[in-house]
Design a protein around this motif. Structure first.
Motif, short mmCIF file in Angstrom:
data_model
loop_
_atom_site.label_atom_id
_atom_site.label_comp_id
_atom_site.label_asym_id
_atom_site.label_seq_id
_atom_site.Cartn_x
_atom_site.Cartn_y
_atom_site.Cartn_z
N GLY A 71 -12.11 7.66 -1.81
CA GLY A 71 -12.10 6.28 -2.29
C GLY A 71 -13.50 5.70 -2.38
O GLY A 71 -13.84 5.00 -3.35
N PHE A 98 -9.06 10.71 2.23
CA PHE A 98 -8.80 9.63 1.29
C PHE A 98 -9.90 8.57 1.34
O PHE A 98 -10.30 8.02 0.31
N GLY A 106 0.79 -1.23 0.00
CA GLY A 106 0.00 0.00 0.00
C GLY A 106 0.83 1.28 0.00
O GLY A 106 0.33 2.34 -0.37
N THR A 154 -2.65 1.61 3.51
CA THR A 154 -1.48 1.18 4.27
C THR A 154 -1.75 1.11 5.77
O THR A 154 -1.51 0.08 6.41
N ARG A 186 -6.40 13.62 6.90
CA ARG A 186 -6.01 13.19 5.55
C ARG A 186 -6.54 11.78 5.26
O ARG A 186 -6.99 11.48 4.15
N VAL A 203 3.20 1.90 -1.99
CA VAL A 203 3.48 2.26 -3.37
C VAL A 203 2.28 2.16 -4.30
O VAL A 203 2.31 2.69 -5.40
N VAL A 204 1.22 1.46 -3.89
CA VAL A 204 0.04 1.31 -4.74
C VAL A 204 -1.04 2.29 -4.27
O VAL A 204 -1.50 2.20 -3.13
N PRO A 205 -1.42 3.21 -5.14
CA PRO A 205 -2.44 4.18 -4.75
C PRO A 205 -3.76 3.49 -4.36
O PRO A 205 -4.13 2.47 -4.92
N LEU A 206 -4.44 4.07 -3.40
CA LEU A 206 -5.75 3.63 -2.90
C LEU A 206 -5.72 2.36 -2.07
O LEU A 206 -6.76 1.93 -1.58
#
Length: 126
Positions: free
Chosen positions: A88, A84, A28, A36, A80, A30-33
């Motif tokens: 999402g 998100f 998570g 993490t 934040r 490095v992978v958007p959405l």
């Protein structure tokens, strides 16, 4: 020396679950959405039952540890993170609505469910 007891097996399962969620959390980064912090919260919970050292590693992590501690101590979600999550859910609903062309009752049920989840997220302390 006898067979490992149920406690050993249980700790091993919690450890494997912790590693799984830690792996998802690292992906998570490095992978958007991909959420993490959510996965690290779950990993810390699993490690609390199997590996105090790895639990401490997550809780003391310089970038993500404070988010996990805030959740544990106060059920808090950073502004934040809330933003998100809302984005999402809105994006996911839009993709669902445009690609699946659901019946009106299904579209309304999914929208209501997402609104209830959004209200819960927004009600958490920041």
């Amino acid at each position: 020396m006898g067979e490992p007891g149920p406690g050993f097996i249980r700790r091993g399962l919690w450890f494997a679950i912790g590693l799984f969620f830690t792996g998802l959390g690292l992906i998570g980064v490095v992978v958007p959405l991909l959420p993490t912090v959510l996965f690290l919260i779950l990993a810390a919970g699993a490690f609390a039952r199997s590996s105090p050292r790895l639990e401490a590693w997550i809780l003391d992590h310089p970038r993500f540890g404070h988010h996990v501690r805030d959740w544990r101590e106060r059920g808090a979600i950073a502004p934040r993170g809330k933003l998100f999550a809302m984005g999402g859910m809105a994006g996911g609903y839009t993709v669902f609505w445009l690609s699946a062309r659901p019946e009106p009752w299904l579209a309304a049920a999914v929208a209501l469910t997402l609104c209830l989840i959004a209200a819960w997220i927004l009600s958490r302390p920041s």
